[in-house]
Design a protein around this motif. Sequence first.
Motif, PDB file in Angstrom:
ATOM      1  N   PHE B 138       8.610  32.539  38.028  1.00 11.14           N
ATOM      2  CA  PHE B 138       9.380  33.052  39.170  1.00 11.14           C
ATOM      3  C   PHE B 138      10.589  32.156  39.452  1.00 11.14           C
ATOM      4  O   PHE B 138      11.665  32.635  39.767  1.00 11.14           O
ATOM      5  CB  PHE B 138       8.498  33.146  40.416  1.00 11.14           C
ATOM      6  CG  PHE B 138       7.458  34.226  40.313  1.00 11.14           C
ATOM      7  CD1 PHE B 138       7.803  35.485  39.835  1.00 11.14           C
ATOM      8  CD2 PHE B 138       6.142  34.001  40.680  1.00 11.14           C
ATOM      9  CE1 PHE B 138       6.848  36.481  39.730  1.00 11.14           C
ATOM     10  CE2 PHE B 138       5.190  34.994  40.575  1.00 11.14           C
ATOM     11  CZ  PHE B 138       5.537  36.238  40.094  1.00 11.14           C
ATOM     12  N   GLY B 141      13.650  32.735  37.277  1.00 11.41           N
ATOM     13  CA  GLY B 141      14.377  34.000  37.396  1.00 11.41           C
ATOM     14  C   GLY B 141      15.830  33.802  37.780  1.00 11.41           C
ATOM     15  O   GLY B 141      16.136  33.076  38.725  1.00 11.41           O
ATOM     16  N   THR B 142      16.747  34.455  37.054  1.00 13.66           N
ATOM     17  CA  THR B 142      18.173  34.251  37.332  1.00 13.66           C
ATOM     18  C   THR B 142      18.681  35.173  38.422  1.00 13.66           C
ATOM     19  O   THR B 142      19.810  35.060  38.851  1.00 13.66           O
ATOM     20  CB  THR B 142      19.018  34.506  36.069  1.00 13.66           C
ATOM     21  OG1 THR B 142      18.615  35.749  35.517  1.00 13.66           O
ATOM     22  CG2 THR B 142      18.849  33.397  35.075  1.00 13.66           C
ATOM     23  N   ARG B 143      17.841  36.105  38.872  1.00 19.71           N
ATOM     24  CA  ARG B 143      18.322  37.017  39.916  1.00 19.71           C
ATOM     25  C   ARG B 143      17.709  36.682  41.273  1.00 19.71           C
ATOM     26  O   ARG B 143      18.424  36.478  42.240  1.00 19.71           O
ATOM     27  CB  ARG B 143      18.023  38.464  39.532  1.00 19.71           C
ATOM     28  CG  ARG B 143      18.887  38.913  38.361  1.00 19.71           C
ATOM     29  CD  ARG B 143      18.519  40.296  37.909  1.00 19.71           C
ATOM     30  NE  ARG B 143      18.739  41.280  38.948  1.00 19.71           N
ATOM     31  CZ  ARG B 143      19.907  41.889  39.144  1.00 19.71           C
ATOM     32  NH1 ARG B 143      20.930  41.603  38.382  1.00 19.71           N
ATOM     33  NH2 ARG B 143      20.033  42.792  40.084  1.00 19.71           N
ATOM     34  N   PHE B 144      16.390  36.590  41.319  1.00 12.71           N
ATOM     35  CA  PHE B 144      15.767  36.305  42.606  1.00 12.71           C
ATOM     36  C   PHE B 144      15.036  34.970  42.605  1.00 12.71           C
ATOM     37  O   PHE B 144      14.503  34.546  43.603  1.00 12.71           O
ATOM     38  CB  PHE B 144      14.798  37.432  42.988  1.00 12.71           C
ATOM     39  CG  PHE B 144      15.511  38.729  43.203  1.00 12.71           C
ATOM     40  CD1 PHE B 144      16.304  38.918  44.322  1.00 12.71           C
ATOM     41  CD2 PHE B 144      15.411  39.750  42.269  1.00 12.71           C
ATOM     42  CE1 PHE B 144      16.973  40.108  44.515  1.00 12.71           C
ATOM     43  CE2 PHE B 144      16.080  40.947  42.469  1.00 12.71           C
ATOM     44  CZ  PHE B 144      16.865  41.129  43.584  1.00 12.71           C
ATOM     45  N   GLY B 145      14.998  34.300  41.463  1.00 11.84           N
ATOM     46  CA  GLY B 145      14.280  33.041  41.375  1.00 11.84           C
ATOM     47  C   GLY B 145      15.111  31.861  41.841  1.00 11.84           C
ATOM     48  O   GLY B 145      16.218  32.019  42.368  1.00 11.84           O
ATOM     49  N   PRO B 164      16.200  33.605  24.687  1.00  9.56           N
ATOM     50  CA  PRO B 164      15.534  33.143  23.458  1.00  9.56           C
ATOM     51  C   PRO B 164      15.864  31.701  23.096  1.00  9.56           C
ATOM     52  O   PRO B 164      15.005  30.978  22.605  1.00  9.56           O
ATOM     53  CB  PRO B 164      16.075  34.104  22.390  1.00  9.56           C
ATOM     54  CG  PRO B 164      16.488  35.321  23.131  1.00  9.56           C
ATOM     55  CD  PRO B 164      16.940  34.864  24.481  1.00  9.56           C
ATOM     56  N   PRO B 251       9.986  39.445  27.436  1.00 10.06           N
ATOM     57  CA  PRO B 251       9.303  40.053  26.287  1.00 10.06           C
ATOM     58  C   PRO B 251      10.082  39.925  24.984  1.00 10.06           C
ATOM     59  O   PRO B 251       9.486  39.931  23.910  1.00 10.06           O
ATOM     60  CB  PRO B 251       9.164  41.525  26.696  1.00 10.06           C
ATOM     61  CG  PRO B 251      10.217  41.748  27.721  1.00 10.06           C
ATOM     62  CD  PRO B 251      10.397  40.443  28.431  1.00 10.06           C
ATOM     63  N   ASN B 252      11.411  39.818  25.085  1.00 10.77           N
ATOM     64  CA  ASN B 252      12.187  39.753  23.851  1.00 10.77           C
ATOM     65  C   ASN B 252      12.342  38.332  23.342  1.00 10.77           C
ATOM     66  O   ASN B 252      12.622  38.114  22.170  1.00 10.77           O
ATOM     67  CB  ASN B 252      13.559  40.384  24.061  1.00 10.77           C
ATOM     68  CG  ASN B 252      13.443  41.828  24.498  1.00 10.77           C
ATOM     69  OD1 ASN B 252      12.612  42.565  23.980  1.00 10.77           O
ATOM     70  ND2 ASN B 252      14.234  42.225  25.469  1.00 10.77           N
ATOM     71  N   THR B 255       8.064  36.428  21.168  1.00  9.91           N
ATOM     72  CA  THR B 255       7.534  37.476  20.293  1.00  9.91           C
ATOM     73  C   THR B 255       6.011  37.366  20.226  1.00  9.91           C
ATOM     74  O   THR B 255       5.430  36.398  20.710  1.00  9.91           O
ATOM     75  CB  THR B 255       8.107  37.349  18.874  1.00  9.91           C
ATOM     76  OG1 THR B 255       7.729  36.074  18.371  1.00  9.91           O
ATOM     77  CG2 THR B 255       9.620  37.454  18.896  1.00  9.91           C
TER      78      THR B 255
END
Lengths: 444, 304
Positions: B138, B141-145, B164, B251-252, B255
Amino acid sequence: MNVNHRRALARGTALAGALALALTACGSSGDNAAAPAPGDAESVLEAGGEITVWAWEPTLEAVVEDFEAEYPNVDVELANVGTGNDQYTALQNAIAAGDGVPDVAQVEYYALPQFAIGESLADIGPLGAAELDGTFTPGPWSAVQQADGIYGLPMDSGPMALFYNEEVFTNLGLEVPTTWDEYLEAARAIHAADPNAYIANDTGDAGFVTSMIWQAGGQPYAVDGTDVTIDFTDEGTAKFAETWQTLLDEDLLAPIGSWSDEWYQGLGNGTIATLTIGAWMPANLESGVEAGAGKWRVAPMPQWEAGANATAENGGSALAVTEASPNKELAYAFVEYANAGDGVQTRVDGGAFPATVAELESEQFVNKEFEYFGGQKVNEVLAESATNVVEGWQYLPFQVYANSVFNDTVGQAYVGETTLQEGLADWQQLTTDYGNDQGFTVEN
Amino acid sequence: MAPIVPAQGLMAPARRSNPRSWQGWGFVGPFMAVFALVFLAPIVYSLYISVFRQQLVGGTSFVGLENYQRALSDPLFWSALVRVSLFLLVQVPIMLGLALLVALAIDSGRLYGKSFFRISIFLPYAVPAVVAALMWGFMYGTRFGLVGNLNDALGTTLPDPLSPGLILASIGNIVTWEFVGYNMLIFYSALRVIPTSLYEAAEIDGAGQFRIIRAIKIPAIRGALVIAAIFSIIGSFQLFNEPSILQSLAPNAITTSFTPNLYAYSLSFSGQQYNYSATVAIIMGLITMVIAYVVQLRGMRKEA
């Protein structure tokens, strides 16, 4: 040995059921025990017993209550062991261990072939499913049929539509896109107006990509018994890959995973403006995105050619009876009640999108006004979509595995490590190797 | 006990002609039975299933060492191994270095509020790895973290820790946070048993604190250092929890073959390749054993 024992037990139960029928309903015609007549269901239900159901569909809880009230001798244990892949993992483990296998399991259409070919699911055709032809819409009905058997009854379906936040579009003076080209233009306009806003979120989702290729007319998978063809070089795939690559290259898709907290927030505050998703979405929006109440609307899916009306299925699942179930008749009786009997209306009332023709065409269903969607008759659009699903799509008999390595391959395009076309080629290679390894004959 | 009794009965006539007594087995028997059941049986079972192959079409067949052959030439397995080796080479020295530093600082007696530091640095170890990974996920996170908040507050664009290129370093950060306290405690307890008379002697000889650390403390806790290093090596090779939890957020970047353990898990649970999965697990176990043993040999040899 164990399995044989169980089969014997199942046969015994069938025999007992037939016997009970013969005793109670004397006029019954001389049917054989191997293929019980549909009338058998009542006696099986009267006899009662216990069955375990593994499902995550929330509306089933009410169905189970009604069912147990109507057939007091039957005890249904409903367990949610996880959604989608988590449940398949648990199911595979139980089947491999030969112990603790549920009688009924919820299985998504894409996963059904894998379990059917592994002989984990029972062919319910002889139990009465064969007579339900025409009860379900063609897409889901063909999805539960594999080779020569019927391996589940459709529970819900997911014909796709474009869910959009109307506020975002009105504020920017944008038309709701009807083609994917217009969609691309709208994506640019939305992101240009607010760098934090995107037309959609996408971090790479196998179910979405296959559905998009499906709508574009692509047929990457062809399955004939154990002969499988995997080919992501057809025209439909190319159409999708080209448009989506442009969206990725121009950073027009929010890098937010679906079902995450950020996703729900984005859907509520207008930073994720649309969802191209299955018809089961309204209930999820209503319960998960309160901030979006009154803002969301539903439009037909954008088209690859202006004026067309092609759609695809996205998600949706069936209830299947497991091969290991000691009481298949009873298990099937529950499945039929839930998915083709009185249970359907209960689930529709709970917000599910049915796969049965009768409910989809009923006035009450189609004309229902959704407060959340500003009074729009959402089901009109969705039921229309259900009739326009492109025919001929097939999933792999090992789609669960294929989807699990989607992010290893195609997913790399979403983080800029490769392109969609190359990612799809990698995916094709990996699934081809796996298929051959598992004893299929896979060609490209 | 049950299996032992008939064994004694059978052996009774032999005892008359053979002076060897089997009574000892009666005492170690219960232990051996449990040992065989919970330690040996799983390994033997893994070895057993690793020489078969179960297919969706065609069922199960005996394939000998084919699975091993395949694993040794499997690029996914090797890239996973290289990844955890890189992790080992970078993260373990940093973590043990920090732990040693903290242990020495607390042991120096010059730290104000030493019990508070000791407990607060050890505290992350008490947080379950799953919770720790979620928590850090959390924050990353680059938006809400936390990273997102920093970006908003400072108007910067910090690199995404879940991309990655940075994900391995981000995981290293989580693992370091979790285990510095644990290793610190091992070092600290080893430091506590050094006789204070050595320090007094050193002081009389005019040695400074750094000299004491180099000449007395570090050599004295060499054993603890080697043990901590071996634990860390095993931990690195078995890296699973953190990447597995973060996978849903990235997820990307992570792997299904990110680490050897994650690879074995995915093979078994999404691919139903139980046999190959067992093979990968066995090979990984052997590699870990060999490397841990080499480290132990080297560490102990220098001590002698």
